[in-house]
Design a protein around this motif. Structure first.
Motif, short mmCIF file in Angstrom:
data_model
loop_
_atom_site.label_atom_id
_atom_site.label_comp_id
_atom_site.label_asym_id
_atom_site.label_seq_id
_atom_site.Cartn_x
_atom_site.Cartn_y
_atom_site.Cartn_z
N SER A 166 0.58 2.58 -5.09
CA SER A 166 0.04 1.92 -3.72
C SER A 166 -1.53 1.48 -4.08
CB SER A 166 -0.29 3.14 -2.63
OG SER A 166 -1.08 4.06 -3.11
N VAL A 167 -1.75 0.73 -3.17
CA VAL A 167 -3.02 -0.03 -3.26
C VAL A 167 -4.24 1.00 -3.51
CG1 VAL A 167 -4.71 -1.45 -2.20
CG2 VAL A 167 -2.40 -2.22 -2.25
N ARG A 168 -4.28 2.01 -2.53
CA ARG A 168 -5.07 2.93 -2.35
C ARG A 168 -5.29 3.86 -3.69
NH1 ARG A 168 -8.03 5.28 1.87
NH2 ARG A 168 -6.26 3.98 3.43
N ALA A 169 -3.86 4.20 -4.12
CA ALA A 169 -3.74 4.92 -5.18
C ALA A 169 -4.37 4.33 -6.67
CB ALA A 169 -2.43 5.56 -5.57
N LEU A 170 -3.84 3.11 -6.80
CA LEU A 170 -4.42 2.35 -8.00
C LEU A 170 -5.90 2.09 -8.00
CD1 LEU A 170 -3.69 1.10 -10.58
CD2 LEU A 170 -2.98 -0.97 -9.21
N ALA A 171 -6.26 1.68 -7.01
CA ALA A 171 -7.85 1.45 -6.85
C ALA A 171 -8.65 2.70 -7.07
CB ALA A 171 -8.16 1.07 -5.29
N VAL A 219 -7.39 -4.69 -5.72
CA VAL A 219 -5.84 -4.28 -5.91
C VAL A 219 -4.73 -5.25 -4.97
CG1 VAL A 219 -4.14 -2.73 -6.05
CG2 VAL A 219 -6.44 -1.92 -6.74
N ASN A 220 -5.29 -5.19 -3.75
CA ASN A 220 -4.42 -5.74 -2.69
C ASN A 220 -4.64 -7.25 -2.99
OD1 ASN A 220 -2.95 -5.97 -0.39
ND2 ASN A 220 -4.79 -6.76 0.77
N LYS A 221 -5.59 -8.01 -3.45
CA LYS A 221 -5.74 -9.38 -3.78
C LYS A 221 -4.82 -9.76 -5.18
CE LYS A 221 -8.76 -13.06 -4.96
NZ LYS A 221 -10.16 -13.57 -5.05
N THR A 222 -4.85 -8.67 -6.17
CA THR A 222 -4.00 -8.72 -7.32
C THR A 222 -2.47 -8.89 -7.09
OG1 THR A 222 -5.68 -7.59 -8.69
CG2 THR A 222 -3.43 -7.56 -9.53
N TYR A 223 -2.05 -7.81 -6.17
CA TYR A 223 -0.77 -7.91 -5.63
C TYR A 223 -0.32 -8.78 -4.98
CZ TYR A 223 -0.21 -2.93 -7.00
OH TYR A 223 -0.34 -1.32 -7.46
N ARG A 224 -1.29 -9.50 -4.10
CA ARG A 224 -0.83 -10.76 -3.43
C ARG A 224 -0.54 -11.88 -4.26
NH1 ARG A 224 0.95 -9.45 1.43
NH2 ARG A 224 -0.24 -8.06 2.45
N GLU A 225 -1.55 -12.07 -5.33
CA GLU A 225 -1.21 -13.04 -6.37
C GLU A 225 0.05 -12.98 -7.33
OE1 GLU A 225 -3.18 -15.67 -6.85
OE2 GLU A 225 -4.47 -15.33 -5.17
N ILE A 268 6.15 -7.68 -2.09
CA ILE A 268 5.46 -6.47 -1.17
C ILE A 268 6.34 -6.24 0.05
CG2 ILE A 268 3.31 -6.10 0.28
CD1 ILE A 268 2.02 -7.99 -1.90
N ILE A 269 6.61 -5.17 0.29
CA ILE A 269 7.50 -4.73 1.40
C ILE A 269 6.44 -3.89 2.30
CG2 ILE A 269 9.62 -3.43 2.11
CD1 ILE A 269 10.84 -4.20 -0.48
N PRO A 270 6.19 -4.32 3.38
CA PRO A 270 5.41 -3.43 4.15
C PRO A 270 5.93 -2.04 4.46
CG PRO A 270 5.57 -5.67 5.01
CD PRO A 270 6.55 -5.55 4.18
N LYS A 271 5.24 -1.15 4.44
CA LYS A 271 5.21 0.27 4.51
C LYS A 271 6.11 1.02 3.56
CE LYS A 271 4.05 -0.02 9.53
NZ LYS A 271 4.61 0.36 10.94
N SER A 272 6.63 0.15 2.67
CA SER A 272 7.43 0.63 1.38
C SER A 272 6.97 0.68 0.16
CB SER A 272 8.93 -0.37 1.35
OG SER A 272 9.64 -0.06 2.66
N GLY A 273 6.19 -0.60 -0.04
CA GLY A 273 5.32 -0.66 -1.32
C GLY A 273 5.75 -1.97 -2.03
N THR A 274 5.23 -2.18 -3.30
CA THR A 274 5.25 -3.39 -4.09
C THR A 274 6.24 -3.06 -5.04
OG1 THR A 274 2.79 -3.83 -3.27
CG2 THR A 274 3.97 -4.97 -5.32
#
Length: 126
Positions: free
Chosen positions: A38-43, A53-59, A68-74
């Motif tokens: 998760s974004v929070r865990a990796l950060a 982290v969120n910017k990285t996942y979006r890129e 990216i699946i909302p509420k499920s993960g990346t």
């Protein structure tokens, strides 16, 4: 997590993280269907901001490497290369190849450098 961030680097943190995740996908550490932390865990693990982290996942999503699946993960996506993506890669690599040749490397040296880099990625070397 298997990614190291150099806080003193001139390379932005989100790029370092993105490059690390791309290499992990390339060498099979992260495989199709794997869920990224998760974004929070990796950060928290890396000691960086959640927005980074969120910017990285979006890129990575823009590059088609994750979904990216909302509420499920990346999720790591199945890798495919079509003609458009091949043209995009050519556009990115061509200036680097030209710079190598312009600096005096021979075609053989460029092939060897390319081979060495691919082996390093596959072996997970930093």
């Amino acid at each position: 997590m298997f990614i190291e961030i150099d806080m003193d680097s001139e390379v932005p943190i989100y790029i370092q993280l993105m490059n690390g995740l791309i290499e992990a996908i390339a060498n099979g550490t992260l495989q199709t269907g794997n869920t990224l932390p998760s974004v929070r865990a990796l950060a928290s693990d890396l000691g960086i901001n959640m927005h980074t982290v969120n910017k990285t996942y979006r890129e990575l999503e823009k590059k088609g490497l994750v979904q990216i699946i909302p509420k499920s993960g990346t999720i790591v996506q199945q890798r495919t290369v079509d003609e458009a993506k091949l043209q995009q890669f050519t556009h990115l690599i061509r200036p680097m190849m030209a710079e190598l040749l312009a600096n005096g490397l021979t075609e053989e040296q460029v092939h060897q450098l390319s081979s060495d880099i691919m082996i390093s990625i596959k072996e997970g070397d930093q």
